[in-house]
Design an enzyme around this catalytic site. Structure first.
Site, PDB file in Angstrom:
ATOM      1  N   GLY A  30      20.330  -6.077 -21.090  1.00  0.00           N
ATOM      2  CA  GLY A  30      19.856  -4.892 -21.796  1.00  0.00           C
ATOM      3  C   GLY A  30      18.516  -4.377 -21.303  1.00  0.00           C
ATOM      4  O   GLY A  30      17.837  -3.625 -22.002  1.00  0.00           O
ATOM      5  N   LYS A  31      18.122  -4.760 -20.087  1.00  0.00           N
ATOM      6  CA  LYS A  31      16.822  -4.344 -19.551  1.00  0.00           C
ATOM      7  C   LYS A  31      16.709  -2.829 -19.452  1.00  0.00           C
ATOM      8  O   LYS A  31      15.672  -2.252 -19.781  1.00  0.00           O
ATOM      9  CB  LYS A  31      16.589  -4.972 -18.173  1.00  0.00           C
ATOM     10  CG  LYS A  31      16.472  -6.485 -18.181  1.00  0.00           C
ATOM     11  CD  LYS A  31      16.177  -7.027 -16.794  1.00  0.00           C
ATOM     12  CE  LYS A  31      17.267  -6.728 -15.798  1.00  0.00           C
ATOM     13  NZ  LYS A  31      18.560  -7.368 -16.143  1.00  0.00           N
TER      14      LYS A  31
ATOM     15  N   LYS B  52      12.387   0.870 -10.570  1.00  0.00           N
ATOM     16  CA  LYS B  52      13.202  -0.330 -10.384  1.00  0.00           C
ATOM     17  C   LYS B  52      13.013  -0.739  -8.930  1.00  0.00           C
ATOM     18  O   LYS B  52      13.663  -0.180  -8.033  1.00  0.00           O
ATOM     19  CB  LYS B  52      14.673  -0.063 -10.700  1.00  0.00           C
ATOM     20  CG  LYS B  52      15.497  -1.339 -10.836  1.00  0.00           C
ATOM     21  CD  LYS B  52      16.899  -1.039 -11.348  1.00  0.00           C
ATOM     22  CE  LYS B  52      17.726  -2.320 -11.482  1.00  0.00           C
ATOM     23  NZ  LYS B  52      17.400  -3.099 -12.676  1.00  0.00           N
TER      24      LYS B  52
ATOM     25  N   GLU C  87      11.190  -2.075 -14.135  1.00  0.00           N
ATOM     26  CA  GLU C  87      12.338  -2.881 -14.579  1.00  0.00           C
ATOM     27  C   GLU C  87      12.774  -3.839 -13.481  1.00  0.00           C
ATOM     28  O   GLU C  87      12.968  -3.442 -12.328  1.00  0.00           O
ATOM     29  CB  GLU C  87      13.516  -1.971 -14.951  1.00  0.00           C
ATOM     30  CG  GLU C  87      14.725  -2.749 -15.426  1.00  0.00           C
ATOM     31  CD  GLU C  87      15.958  -1.885 -15.624  1.00  0.00           C
ATOM     32  OE1 GLU C  87      17.078  -2.423 -15.504  1.00  0.00           O
ATOM     33  OE2 GLU C  87      15.807  -0.678 -15.887  1.00  0.00           O
ATOM     34  N   GLY C  88      12.951  -5.084 -13.847  1.00  0.00           N
ATOM     35  CA  GLY C  88      13.425  -6.081 -12.903  1.00  0.00           C
ATOM     36  C   GLY C  88      14.926  -5.975 -12.667  1.00  0.00           C
ATOM     37  O   GLY C  88      15.606  -5.077 -13.171  1.00  0.00           O
TER      38      GLY C  88
ATOM     39  N   ARG D 290      20.982  -6.141 -28.669  1.00  0.00           N
ATOM     40  CA  ARG D 290      22.235  -6.613 -29.278  1.00  0.00           C
ATOM     41  C   ARG D 290      23.424  -6.231 -28.403  1.00  0.00           C
ATOM     42  O   ARG D 290      24.176  -5.294 -28.691  1.00  0.00           O
ATOM     43  CB  ARG D 290      22.383  -6.000 -30.667  1.00  0.00           C
ATOM     44  CG  ARG D 290      21.187  -6.240 -31.593  1.00  0.00           C
ATOM     45  CD  ARG D 290      21.226  -7.616 -32.207  1.00  0.00           C
ATOM     46  NE  ARG D 290      20.167  -7.767 -33.207  1.00  0.00           N
ATOM     47  CZ  ARG D 290      20.326  -8.387 -34.363  1.00  0.00           C
ATOM     48  NH1 ARG D 290      21.494  -8.933 -34.684  1.00  0.00           N
ATOM     49  NH2 ARG D 290      19.297  -8.496 -35.195  1.00  0.00           N
TER      50      ARG D 290
END
Length: 212
Positions: free
Chosen positions: A6-7, A29, A105-106, A166
């Protein structure tokens, strides 16, 4: 904590919250793996671009785009590409010149390799960034979250907070797992994201991260 945790959902929510608060925000990214259907930019990269409010070159927002959806170091080796931290650092510096906040973001989990000596956490070290850990709430998340937090600490990095994503709506005892992590992880829970796309992060979450 992992691939598919969920990144991107969390990064998009953060970018939208920053933009709504009046800040110039852009998503980055450094390494992506897998092009979008039709050969366009990686889907995660495109979603980050849509969520931010700064126009920046794709080469800076995504310095390394591996064609195959595989582990970055393996894909890079097949393509004869070196995932160079200096190249990533230079791209980040250019983004910082036009943005108040760069959300980086990884790919995969915290310890996914870049080469024989470096992994994703080395990007955070190179850019001198705090880490926001995204925990995919599914079976196994307690172990993955604790190990990731330990790895972040062992590198001398700051764990600024964590996000519950979630990703498995049918997970048994999901609320109890999130409650346990809220007590045990050594950083505040910033958000509990239950949809994709998730709503923009609230001002309170941005303040906790020192961004508002």
């Amino acid at each position: 904590t992992d691939t598919g945790a969920g990144k991107t959902v969390a990064s998009v929510a953060l970018l939208r919250g920053l933009a709504r608060s009046g800040l110039r925000a852009v998503g980055m990214k450094p390494v992506s793996a897998g092009h979008a259907v039709g050969g366009g930019p990686n889907e995660d990269v495109a979603r980050l671009a849509a969520a931010g409010n700064v126009d920046a070159a794709l080469a800076d927002r995504n310095p390394f785009a591996i064609a195959e959806p595989v582990a970055p170091h393996l894909g890079a080796a097949r393509e004869g590409t070196v995932l160079d931290l200096d190249v990533i650092g230079a791209a980040y510096a250019r983004l910082r010149m036009s943005a108040d906040v760069v959300v980086v973001e990884g790919a995969g989990g915290a310890l996914v390799p870049l080469d024989e000596r470096h992994d994703m956490l080395d990007i955070a070290r190179r850019l001198r960034l705090p880490v926001l850990l995204v925990v995919g709430v599914r079976l196994g998340c307690l172990n993955h979250a604790r190990m990731s937090a330990l790895a972040i600490s062992a590198r001398g990095l700051v764990l600024a907070g964590w996000v519950a994503a979630r990703i498995d709506p049918g997970m048994a005892l999901a609320d109890e797992n999130v409650a346990w992590l809220t007590r045990e992880l050594p950083a505040p829970r910033i958000a509990d994201l239950r949809s994709d796309p998730a709503p923009p992060l609230e001002q309170a979450a941005l303040r906790t991260l020192g961004l508002a």
